[in-house]
Design a protein around this motif. Structure first.
Motif, PDB file in Angstrom:
ATOM      1  N   HIS A 107      70.496  20.134  20.621  1.00  0.00           N
ATOM      2  CA  HIS A 107      70.943  19.856  21.988  1.00  0.00           C
ATOM      3  C   HIS A 107      70.200  18.641  22.519  1.00  0.00           C
ATOM      4  CE1 HIS A 107      71.893  24.082  21.287  1.00  0.00           C
ATOM      5  NE2 HIS A 107      72.773  24.013  22.258  1.00  0.00           N
ATOM      6  N   HIS A 108      70.926  17.766  23.201  1.00  0.00           N
ATOM      7  CA  HIS A 108      70.333  16.524  23.717  1.00  0.00           C
ATOM      8  C   HIS A 108      70.838  16.313  25.139  1.00  0.00           C
ATOM      9  CE1 HIS A 108      69.124  12.090  22.693  1.00  0.00           C
ATOM     10  NE2 HIS A 108      68.709  12.478  23.893  1.00  0.00           N
ATOM     11  N   LEU A 109      69.911  16.328  26.095  1.00  0.00           N
ATOM     12  CA  LEU A 109      70.253  16.165  27.507  1.00  0.00           C
ATOM     13  C   LEU A 109      69.950  14.741  27.950  1.00  0.00           C
ATOM     14  CD1 LEU A 109      71.133  17.436  30.235  1.00  0.00           C
ATOM     15  CD2 LEU A 109      68.721  18.044  30.602  1.00  0.00           C
ATOM     16  N   TYR A 110      70.965  14.070  28.497  1.00  0.00           N
ATOM     17  CA  TYR A 110      70.825  12.713  29.028  1.00  0.00           C
ATOM     18  C   TYR A 110      70.860  12.771  30.559  1.00  0.00           C
ATOM     19  CZ  TYR A 110      72.088  11.016  24.325  1.00  0.00           C
ATOM     20  OH  TYR A 110      72.133  10.758  22.980  1.00  0.00           O
ATOM     21  N   LEU A 232      80.981  21.724  16.281  1.00  0.00           N
ATOM     22  CA  LEU A 232      81.110  20.329  15.860  1.00  0.00           C
ATOM     23  C   LEU A 232      80.216  20.063  14.652  1.00  0.00           C
ATOM     24  CD1 LEU A 232      81.112  18.456  19.291  1.00  0.00           C
ATOM     25  CD2 LEU A 232      83.050  19.331  17.992  1.00  0.00           C
ATOM     26  N   PRO A 233      80.728  19.389  13.643  1.00  0.00           N
ATOM     27  CA  PRO A 233      79.909  19.091  12.458  1.00  0.00           C
ATOM     28  C   PRO A 233      78.800  18.105  12.799  1.00  0.00           C
ATOM     29  CG  PRO A 233      82.020  17.970  12.332  1.00  0.00           C
ATOM     30  CD  PRO A 233      82.109  18.892  13.512  1.00  0.00           C
ATOM     31  N   PRO A 234      77.652  18.193  12.110  1.00  0.00           N
ATOM     32  CA  PRO A 234      76.528  17.285  12.389  1.00  0.00           C
ATOM     33  C   PRO A 234      76.895  15.805  12.362  1.00  0.00           C
ATOM     34  CG  PRO A 234      75.803  19.080  10.987  1.00  0.00           C
ATOM     35  CD  PRO A 234      77.282  19.224  11.110  1.00  0.00           C
ATOM     36  N   PRO A 235      77.729  15.315  11.415  1.00  0.00           N
ATOM     37  CA  PRO A 235      78.084  13.882  11.437  1.00  0.00           C
ATOM     38  C   PRO A 235      78.770  13.461  12.733  1.00  0.00           C
ATOM     39  CG  PRO A 235      78.633  14.829   9.315  1.00  0.00           C
ATOM     40  CD  PRO A 235      78.273  15.980  10.208  1.00  0.00           C
ATOM     41  N   LEU A 236      79.606  14.344  13.278  1.00  0.00           N
ATOM     42  CA  LEU A 236      80.280  14.029  14.537  1.00  0.00           C
ATOM     43  C   LEU A 236      79.290  14.027  15.696  1.00  0.00           C
ATOM     44  CD1 LEU A 236      82.774  13.396  16.170  1.00  0.00           C
ATOM     45  CD2 LEU A 236      83.328  15.850  16.212  1.00  0.00           C
ATOM     46  N   LEU A 237      78.369  14.980  15.703  1.00  0.00           N
ATOM     47  CA  LEU A 237      77.333  15.002  16.736  1.00  0.00           C
ATOM     48  C   LEU A 237      76.499  13.719  16.691  1.00  0.00           C
ATOM     49  CD1 LEU A 237      76.038  18.694  16.629  1.00  0.00           C
ATOM     50  CD2 LEU A 237      77.223  17.572  18.518  1.00  0.00           C
ATOM     51  N   ASN A 238      76.132  13.296  15.476  1.00  0.00           N
ATOM     52  CA  ASN A 238      75.360  12.060  15.324  1.00  0.00           C
ATOM     53  C   ASN A 238      76.146  10.854  15.826  1.00  0.00           C
ATOM     54  OD1 ASN A 238      73.229  13.466  14.172  1.00  0.00           O
ATOM     55  ND2 ASN A 238      73.947  13.153  12.070  1.00  0.00           N
ATOM     56  N   LYS A 239      77.445  10.854  15.576  1.00  0.00           N
ATOM     57  CA  LYS A 239      78.283   9.743  16.020  1.00  0.00           C
ATOM     58  C   LYS A 239      78.345   9.687  17.549  1.00  0.00           C
ATOM     59  CE  LYS A 239      82.676   7.506  14.882  1.00  0.00           C
ATOM     60  NZ  LYS A 239      83.938   7.623  14.102  1.00  0.00           N
ATOM     61  N   ILE A 240      78.434  10.853  18.178  1.00  0.00           N
ATOM     62  CA  ILE A 240      78.456  10.911  19.644  1.00  0.00           C
ATOM     63  C   ILE A 240      77.136  10.385  20.213  1.00  0.00           C
ATOM     64  CG2 ILE A 240      78.528  12.466  21.637  1.00  0.00           C
ATOM     65  CD1 ILE A 240      80.354  14.297  19.945  1.00  0.00           C
ATOM     66  N   GLU A 241      76.025  10.832  19.656  1.00  0.00           N
ATOM     67  CA  GLU A 241      74.723  10.395  20.147  1.00  0.00           C
ATOM     68  C   GLU A 241      74.515   8.909  19.897  1.00  0.00           C
ATOM     69  OE1 GLU A 241      71.233  12.898  19.695  1.00  0.00           O
ATOM     70  OE2 GLU A 241      72.498  14.462  18.848  1.00  0.00           O
ATOM     71  N   THR A 242      74.989   8.408  18.765  1.00  0.00           N
ATOM     72  CA  THR A 242      74.873   6.979  18.481  1.00  0.00           C
ATOM     73  C   THR A 242      75.661   6.164  19.499  1.00  0.00           C
ATOM     74  OG1 THR A 242      74.587   7.378  16.104  1.00  0.00           O
ATOM     75  CG2 THR A 242      75.316   5.176  16.768  1.00  0.00           C
ATOM     76  N   LEU A 243      76.867   6.635  19.827  1.00  0.00           N
ATOM     77  CA  LEU A 243      77.679   5.957  20.841  1.00  0.00           C
ATOM     78  C   LEU A 243      76.959   5.942  22.181  1.00  0.00           C
ATOM     79  CD1 LEU A 243      80.257   4.726  22.038  1.00  0.00           C
ATOM     80  CD2 LEU A 243      81.173   7.049  22.231  1.00  0.00           C
ATOM     81  N   PHE A 244      76.406   7.080  22.586  1.00  0.00           N
ATOM     82  CA  PHE A 244      75.695   7.159  23.860  1.00  0.00           C
ATOM     83  C   PHE A 244      74.465   6.242  23.856  1.00  0.00           C
ATOM     84  CE2 PHE A 244      77.282  11.679  25.136  1.00  0.00           C
ATOM     85  CZ  PHE A 244      78.527  11.139  25.384  1.00  0.00           C
ATOM     86  N   ASP A 245      73.726   6.243  22.752  1.00  0.00           N
ATOM     87  CA  ASP A 245      72.529   5.402  22.656  1.00  0.00           C
ATOM     88  C   ASP A 245      72.900   3.919  22.725  1.00  0.00           C
ATOM     89  OD1 ASP A 245      71.022   7.672  22.441  1.00  0.00           O
ATOM     90  OD2 ASP A 245      70.827   7.588  20.251  1.00  0.00           O
ATOM     91  N   GLU A 246      73.992   3.536  22.077  1.00  0.00           N
ATOM     92  CA  GLU A 246      74.432   2.139  22.120  1.00  0.00           C
ATOM     93  C   GLU A 246      74.879   1.756  23.532  1.00  0.00           C
ATOM     94  OE1 GLU A 246      77.451   1.916  19.176  1.00  0.00           O
ATOM     95  OE2 GLU A 246      76.035   1.728  17.492  1.00  0.00           O
ATOM     96  N   TYR A 247      75.538   2.674  24.214  1.00  0.00           N
ATOM     97  CA  TYR A 247      75.949   2.421  25.603  1.00  0.00           C
ATOM     98  C   TYR A 247      74.726   2.193  26.485  1.00  0.00           C
ATOM     99  CZ  TYR A 247      77.703   3.344  30.311  1.00  0.00           C
ATOM    100  OH  TYR A 247      77.994   3.248  31.646  1.00  0.00           O
ATOM    101  N   ILE A 248      73.708   3.027  26.287  1.00  0.00           N
ATOM    102  CA  ILE A 248      72.481   2.901  27.089  1.00  0.00           C
ATOM    103  C   ILE A 248      71.788   1.575  26.811  1.00  0.00           C
ATOM    104  CG2 ILE A 248      70.176   3.875  27.439  1.00  0.00           C
ATOM    105  CD1 ILE A 248      71.472   6.649  26.781  1.00  0.00           C
TER     106      ILE A 248
END
Length: 256
Positions: A107-110, A232-248
């Motif tokens: 779990h990752h809270l932004y 959600l599979p781990p690769p998809l979770l990683n992709k979501i977090e990568t997108l959020f990190d790039e946006y930030i």
């Protein structure tokens, strides 16, 4: 020897706990900046009101007295509004962090970094939180929100965020996150949300809301009870977090 084994075991448990703790990413720079502004505006407003009082004793400066009175009131009101959001403990991010304590590192809270202020990435999907800090009765009937009038709120109402329509605000935040995900994540990611009230004296009287409304103390248990079609599979979770990190990172780069 037993003491060393106890120490090593304690250290191992601490490391495991650290690895399993929910990850937290907050805009500390924004929090510090807004907190500082809240103090500056509050003190500036008090200074202007004091100047208005002093100048009012001299008839030659009555226009100045009225000007500083009006300016002091406006500046103090802005300072009080920001202080209510950024200085009053617990802040929304602090209340959510405490409420979700116990979730693991999947779990990752932004906080204050994405198009919505509070977003949780979890194996069950993406959750958006609209946090409200209001006391007394909060009533939602026929999709209309209101609070009973109290004379005790007369002097503090102008410093508090209006109740508004929390469901409509949450729906707007959810759409913002969906649009962000649609830019790079092809899979259909479930995005839902909660209106979360954090004031301990809040009394919720909610009639058939379009989205869930909970007290902050009930948030974790409510999330755990949610049923999803699939995790959600781990690769998809990683992709979501990568997108959020790039946006930030991109957002931060534009502000420099």
């Amino acid at each position: 020897m037993n003491k060393w084994f106890w120490l090593i075991g304690t250290l191992d448990n601490w490391l495991i706990d650290k690895e399993e703790t929910m990850r937290l990413t907050s805009n500390e720079k924004l929090i510090e900046q807004r907190s500082r502004w809240a103090r500056y505006f509050t003190f500036a407003g008090m200074g202007l009101l004091l100047a208005s009082l002093v100048t009012s004793f001299t008839t030659d400066y009555m226009a100045l007295a009225y000007g500083t009175l009006l300016g002091g009131f406006v500046v103090a009101m802005i300072g009080s509004y920001w202080a209510h959001k950024w200085l009053r403990p617990p802040r929304a991010d602090q209340a959510l962090e405490k409420a979700l304590k116990g979730f693991d590192n999947k779990h990752h809270l932004y906080n204050y970094l994405l198009p919505a202020e509070h977003v949780l990435v979890a194996p069950s999907g993406v959750w958006v939180f609209k946090v409200k800090y209001h006391d007394d009765q909060i009533i939602c009937k026929n999709r209309k929100w209101h609070r009973p009038w109290r004379w005790s709120r007369l002097f503090g109402a102008w410093a508090q965020e209006p109740l508004g329509d929390p469901i409509a605000e949450l729906q707007e935040d959810i759409q913002k996150i969906k649009r962000l995900l649609a830019t790079q994540v092809e899979n259909s990611v479930p995005v839902d949300g909660y209106v979360v009230f954090t004031h301990p004296r809040a009394q919720l009287i909610i009639d058939d809301p379009a989205l869930p409304v909970v007290m902050v103390g009930d948030l974790k248990d409510t999330l755990r009870k949610q049923k999803r079609a699939a995790i959600l599979p781990p690769p998809l979770l990683n992709k979501i977090e990568t997108l959020f990190d790039e946006y930030i990172k991109a957002k931060h780069a534009l502000r420099q």
